[in-house]
Write an enzyme that holds these catalytic residues in place. Sequence first.
Site, PDB file in Angstrom:
ATOM      1  N   LYS A   1       0.877  -1.174   0.000  1.00 35.93           N
ATOM      2  CA  LYS A   1       0.000   0.000   0.000  1.00 35.93           C
ATOM      3  C   LYS A   1       0.911   1.220   0.000  1.00 35.93           C
ATOM      4  O   LYS A   1       1.713   1.408   0.916  1.00 35.93           O
ATOM      5  CB  LYS A   1      -0.896   0.011   1.239  1.00 35.93           C
ATOM      6  CG  LYS A   1      -1.826   1.222   1.253  1.00 35.93           C
ATOM      7  CD  LYS A   1      -2.683   1.274   2.501  1.00 35.93           C
ATOM      8  CE  LYS A   1      -3.136   2.717   2.732  1.00 35.93           C
ATOM      9  NZ  LYS A   1      -3.420   2.992   4.141  1.00 35.93           N
TER      10      LYS A   1
ATOM     11  N   GLY B   1      -7.809   9.351  10.496  1.00 35.59           N
ATOM     12  CA  GLY B   1      -8.045   9.494  11.928  1.00 35.59           C
ATOM     13  C   GLY B   1      -9.097  10.506  12.325  1.00 35.59           C
ATOM     14  O   GLY B   1      -9.360  10.696  13.515  1.00 35.59           O
TER      15      GLY B   1
ATOM     16  N   ALA C   1      -9.354   5.700   4.932  1.00 35.95           N
ATOM     17  CA  ALA C   1      -9.195   6.922   5.739  1.00 35.95           C
ATOM     18  C   ALA C   1     -10.503   7.688   5.856  1.00 35.95           C
ATOM     19  O   ALA C   1     -11.200   7.902   4.867  1.00 35.95           O
ATOM     20  CB  ALA C   1      -8.129   7.874   5.211  1.00 35.95           C
ATOM     21  N   GLY C   2     -10.816   8.074   7.075  1.00 35.41           N
ATOM     22  CA  GLY C   2     -11.983   8.895   7.342  1.00 35.41           C
ATOM     23  C   GLY C   2     -13.198   8.131   7.833  1.00 35.41           C
ATOM     24  O   GLY C   2     -14.088   8.720   8.429  1.00 35.41           O
TER      25      GLY C   2
ATOM     26  N   ASN D   1      -9.076   1.720  10.310  1.00 36.06           N
ATOM     27  CA  ASN D   1      -8.098   1.533  11.385  1.00 36.06           C
ATOM     28  C   ASN D   1      -8.531   2.276  12.648  1.00 36.06           C
ATOM     29  O   ASN D   1      -8.976   1.665  13.607  1.00 36.06           O
ATOM     30  CB  ASN D   1      -6.709   1.994  10.917  1.00 36.06           C
ATOM     31  CG  ASN D   1      -5.618   1.654  11.918  1.00 36.06           C
ATOM     32  OD1 ASN D   1      -5.871   1.348  13.075  1.00 36.06           O
ATOM     33  ND2 ASN D   1      -4.383   1.694  11.485  1.00 36.06           N
ATOM     34  N   THR D   2      -8.434   3.606  12.627  1.00 37.31           N
ATOM     35  CA  THR D   2      -8.700   4.394  13.840  1.00 37.31           C
ATOM     36  C   THR D   2     -10.025   4.043  14.514  1.00 37.31           C
ATOM     37  O   THR D   2     -10.093   3.909  15.736  1.00 37.31           O
ATOM     38  CB  THR D   2      -8.729   5.895  13.477  1.00 37.31           C
ATOM     39  OG1 THR D   2      -7.513   6.228  12.813  1.00 37.31           O
ATOM     40  CG2 THR D   2      -8.874   6.753  14.714  1.00 37.31           C
TER      41      THR D   2
END
EC number: 2.8.1.10
Lengths: 257, 257, 257, 257
Positions: free
Chosen positions: A98, A159, A185-186, A207-208
């Site tokens: 990635k 995040g 992301a987001g 992830n976050t």
Amino acid sequence: MSNDLLRIGGKELENRLIIGTGKFPSKSIIPKVIEKSNTQAVTIALRRIDLHSEQENILEYVPNNCLLMPNTSGARTAEEAVKIAEIARAADCGDWVKIEVIRDSKYLLPDNHETLKASKVLVEKGFKVFPYVSPELSVAKALESFGVEAVMPLGAPIGTNKGIETRELVKILISEINLPIIVDAGIGKPSHAAEAMEMGCEAVLVNTAIATADNPPLMGEAFNQAVQAGRKAFLAKTAPVKDLADASSPLTGFLQN
Amino acid sequence: MSNDLLRIGGKELENRLIIGTGKFPSKSIIPKVIEKSNTQAVTIALRRIDLHSEQENILEYVPNNCLLMPNTSGARTAEEAVKIAEIARAADCGDWVKIEVIRDSKYLLPDNHETLKASKVLVEKGFKVFPYVSPELSVAKALESFGVEAVMPLGAPIGTNKGIETRELVKILISEINLPIIVDAGIGKPSHAAEAMEMGCEAVLVNTAIATADNPPLMGEAFNQAVQAGRKAFLAKTAPVKDLADASSPLTGFLQN
Amino acid sequence: MSNDLLRIGGKELENRLIIGTGKFPSKSIIPKVIEKSNTQAVTIALRRIDLHSEQENILEYVPNNCLLMPNTSGARTAEEAVKIAEIARAADCGDWVKIEVIRDSKYLLPDNHETLKASKVLVEKGFKVFPYVSPELSVAKALESFGVEAVMPLGAPIGTNKGIETRELVKILISEINLPIIVDAGIGKPSHAAEAMEMGCEAVLVNTAIATADNPPLMGEAFNQAVQAGRKAFLAKTAPVKDLADASSPLTGFLQN
Amino acid sequence: MSNDLLRIGGKELENRLIIGTGKFPSKSIIPKVIEKSNTQAVTIALRRIDLHSEQENILEYVPNNCLLMPNTSGARTAEEAVKIAEIARAADCGDWVKIEVIRDSKYLLPDNHETLKASKVLVEKGFKVFPYVSPELSVAKALESFGVEAVMPLGAPIGTNKGIETRELVKILISEINLPIIVDAGIGKPSHAAEAMEMGCEAVLVNTAIATADNPPLMGEAFNQAVQAGRKAFLAKTAPVKDLADASSPLTGFLQN
């Protein structure tokens, strides 16, 4: 549904939720999250893979049957991203990579141009390339022409948990690019992940939102179900939005009959 | 999670997706939808229950272990709603009743005042009352004082699939009313259902979005998973939204080490 | 445009921005705000009108040519609202009255049912009645039948600056009620006010957003222009939203010619 | 406010609404739109400037005191954009140029990379360069380093009237780039223009929404006021958004006193 597989990077996956391994309160919770979320692929920052020392290594916490998608986090140029990818492959992390090339430390937005350059080189070197990009059609078309495996546009800065704030641009990528689009992301809640899948994304990376939940394994389970829900809704075709009401039940004259 | 039960109307349910039975392309698809969605409670318009004739009866298509929530669709006044509820109970449909009093045939918006009156009478008559309302705090407080089982605010007009357009008002009901809040009407996609549950709704009611999908059983499955996903996210506590990025991976100095 | 007048309460106004007079850093700034915003009508809480003492009175700060719309703030029942209205009229504040009946001290949401009762009584007593309500169609229809001057639905709770979170419900009032719809509460920025007017509201009421800005007179000027902009856009008819692009400029072949 | 000037391209403008000249029902309406909207700068596609023939020329419809911003519409590469810019300058259209390099005929999205190349060349050739881009931070930083006059991100694809769908990305440009940010494309209503200005944009460019309104001069007037409203709100500082209500009027005990 049993044959609705995600085909990326030379593999066929049943699960469409890719998980990042940063930010967890402890590495030891990761196997439980992977189990509960049914994920079959995880991203790993190379730095978390301790190549030399005796310290604990994140790879010990990833089950063998889970695909690794090393990321080039920390790279500020295409050249650095290429180096990191090669170190990862040499360390037996496989040929998936990635690409993250980030020069902006406040919003962590990808540098599309450097990402393009790294992607071209790495595809030529035989990697299976998954570039993280700002959603821009001309960049996505160039990546498609290079032979990457998927395009991974951001929904919002890493995040922030804001959801798919770039939805109009992501929809265009889905419509115009003949590759899997994976929002990365987001995504802050399962409803965001479901929305991405309903729009026609082939997978999402989270992830976050999982790692920083009070209960990460339960949140992993939640995201897995949301991704499946969104995928099934995409396949079952959602009904159109209307301005006027449309009665579900017979409305008039009940008592006259 | 095994003890995370929805307690309403004197029952304990594992499943939090209630399904409406109108608008399906054929009644014969309903058992499959119920099976795939795992739903344990369905709403039925009394008119679809053929009390007298030889024609096919919708009740034949609802499994015995599925709770019935007859609705008062067709009622234009509190009095009519009460009559319909009594006919339903006399016809062995049980003591649950979803109150719908609608005078507006364009948007099918509930008449909160008539709904209040019907709710008061029916609670006194021993029914388990589920009122469908426009989200208004003072009305919800009155319903709570009467002893209804839940408050069912609309997300958007019936059949529009617009999602939870009333979210600010629904959040206030969740915060201020000590009863289950069940969003009913407007939910058009699994992501909408997940959002309702993430906000803290105890259940959702979906009809049009499932019944008019190209593949209703698959859409029922999708909604079931989305509701579970949203509920788990609520229990696992979603992470806060931030304005600045927050790196999942270590960012700098990779190649300097 | 010169004959595009707001006709309410027996008056014709050129300006469609009504301003509330609470929360200003000092009363002495109010005349400047009224001047800069060009407003022709202000709401005043009766309590701010000092009927007896020698203390400064808010009425001293309102120019004579500005219409007064006393509100019944502080009323918790219809009966109290009626009493306050009568005190205001007796104190020479005119026959306009904005009805606020609020029992909820956390979100300050109106009690629609008590508001209905007060409105009926006050119309019969010859007042020009402007009820502040939660946007509910059946309540708005009842108010219309009583003969009120306008319906004033909230966009979001008072003082939250969230904008028109109830837009789907407000649009229905605009479509179905043959009276001016005036959004009151929740408007936090000029763009929100413009949106209300573009939707077809006849006026807006703004207080917190102006009173708590760093520069209230300048913010009053901003809101005045935004209201005018939104009204003109409504009259000039906004173009439809499209999914595909539509070139403003000739696109191809420039250099071939 | 009298000294709140927009400083771009070596000029000082009082007005912050730039208008595009395509799509109007007839050229003859353009002077009226310019007059009513008070605009001081217009974009013009070079092709609409008839350099040779006897046919009517759009330049005849633009007042002398209005700045021209020729655009490179029709260019598919940096090289073509440069050529068009030079033709425009040679035709006495001045040294401003809005760079549009578009290869995508469905969404008309800019090609950021070609736009970068053209911008660099044209700045070196002494032009005042206004690049139209997809909102991407690394591209905006590169443009800033080249010495362009402003960055013009799209809010949504040209002609869609969807509003500022890219708001999260535009906000980042406003925060991180030390140049005027001018939203170009997607603005469909005055409320959208006001929102852009409230966020901190220095100007907006509008074409379709004005040109295709039923009454273009009135819509031009509306946009001018909305832009001013948003600018003033930015300067007067909008109040924060809150979750709980905040009373504008004194709430309790009125009748007890």
